[in-house]
Design a protein around this motif. Structure first.
Motif, short mmCIF file in Angstrom:
data_model
loop_
_atom_site.label_atom_id
_atom_site.label_comp_id
_atom_site.label_asym_id
_atom_site.label_seq_id
_atom_site.Cartn_x
_atom_site.Cartn_y
_atom_site.Cartn_z
N PRO A 17 40.76 25.48 28.45
CA PRO A 17 41.78 26.53 28.40
C PRO A 17 41.86 27.25 29.74
N CYS A 18 43.09 27.61 30.10
CA CYS A 18 43.32 28.36 31.33
C CYS A 18 44.20 29.56 31.00
N ILE A 19 43.69 30.74 31.27
CA ILE A 19 44.45 31.97 31.06
C ILE A 19 45.13 32.32 32.37
N ALA A 20 46.45 32.55 32.32
CA ALA A 20 47.19 32.97 33.50
C ALA A 20 47.30 34.48 33.49
N GLN A 21 46.92 35.09 34.60
CA GLN A 21 46.94 36.54 34.74
C GLN A 21 47.74 36.90 35.99
N GLU A 23 49.01 39.23 39.18
CA GLU A 23 48.28 40.00 40.20
C GLU A 23 47.96 41.41 39.71
N SER A 24 48.83 41.96 38.86
CA SER A 24 48.65 43.33 38.34
C SER A 24 47.53 43.42 37.32
N GLY A 25 47.05 42.27 36.84
CA GLY A 25 46.02 42.25 35.79
C GLY A 25 46.59 41.93 34.42
N GLU A 26 47.91 41.91 34.30
CA GLU A 26 48.55 41.60 33.02
C GLU A 26 48.28 40.15 32.62
N VAL A 27 47.84 39.94 31.37
CA VAL A 27 47.63 38.59 30.86
C VAL A 27 48.99 38.02 30.49
N LEU A 28 49.32 36.85 31.05
CA LEU A 28 50.63 36.26 30.85
C LEU A 28 50.67 35.18 29.78
N MET A 29 49.70 34.28 29.80
CA MET A 29 49.75 33.15 28.87
C MET A 29 48.41 32.40 28.88
N MET A 30 48.29 31.45 27.98
CA MET A 30 47.16 30.53 27.94
C MET A 30 47.73 29.14 27.76
N ALA A 31 47.23 28.21 28.51
CA ALA A 31 47.63 26.81 28.37
C ALA A 31 46.41 25.95 28.71
N TRP A 32 46.58 24.66 28.55
CA TRP A 32 45.47 23.73 28.75
C TRP A 32 45.59 22.99 30.07
N VAL A 85 44.69 33.54 38.53
CA VAL A 85 45.41 34.72 38.97
C VAL A 85 46.62 34.20 39.72
N VAL A 86 47.82 34.62 39.26
CA VAL A 86 49.04 34.00 39.75
C VAL A 86 50.07 35.03 40.22
N ARG A 87 50.95 34.56 41.06
CA ARG A 87 52.17 35.30 41.41
C ARG A 87 53.25 34.68 40.53
N GLN A 88 53.65 35.40 39.48
CA GLN A 88 54.62 34.91 38.50
C GLN A 88 56.03 35.25 38.95
N VAL A 89 56.91 34.25 38.96
CA VAL A 89 58.33 34.46 39.23
C VAL A 89 59.06 34.27 37.91
#
Length: 121
Positions: A17-21, A23-32, A85-89
């Motif tokens: 599992p990989c949790i995407a967060q 830069e602000s610390g907000e949890v965005l999603m989980m995927a494999w 930790v990602v930069r989400q667009v």
């Protein structure tokens, strides 16, 4: 010190599992991810997951433009979970919300916590 994705602990299907967060610390999603997706993510800095339903790589935002640029990939203490930790667009969730975690359970009732935004992946 170099990193080898083979040193991670994957489940019986070869996934982690990989949790995407954000830069602000907000949890965005989980995927494999599988080992190849981890390696591709590190090589390209574009977060790449493994789609279990399609049995294929899923580069976040490849069709929608709602990309995840990798800032940092972190391994948990047991080496069986990742934090990207990602930069989400755009929105991270296919429901057109910034985060997949938009439903709160309070007193046995569900409450939607986030409005929809334009587009989805």
């Amino acid at each position: 010190m170099s990193f080898d994705p083979a040193t991670l602990i994957y489940n019986d299907a070869g996934l982690i599992p990989c949790i995407a967060q954000a830069e602000s610390g907000e949890v965005l999603m989980m995927a494999w991810m599988n080992a190849a997706a981890v390696a591709q993510t590190l090589a390209t800095r574009r977060v790449t997951y493994w789609s279990r339903s399609r049995a294929a790589f899923w580069i976040k935002g490849a069709t929608s433009g709602h990309t995840q640029e990798l800032i940092d990939l972190r391994v948990d203490c047991d080496r069986d979970c990742l934090l990207a930790v990602v930069r989400q667009v755009g929105p991270a969730c296919h429901t057109h919300r910034r985060s997949c975690f938009f439903t709160s359970v309070v007193g046995g009732e569900t409450e939607l916590m986030a409005p929809m935004v334009d587009g989805a992946d």
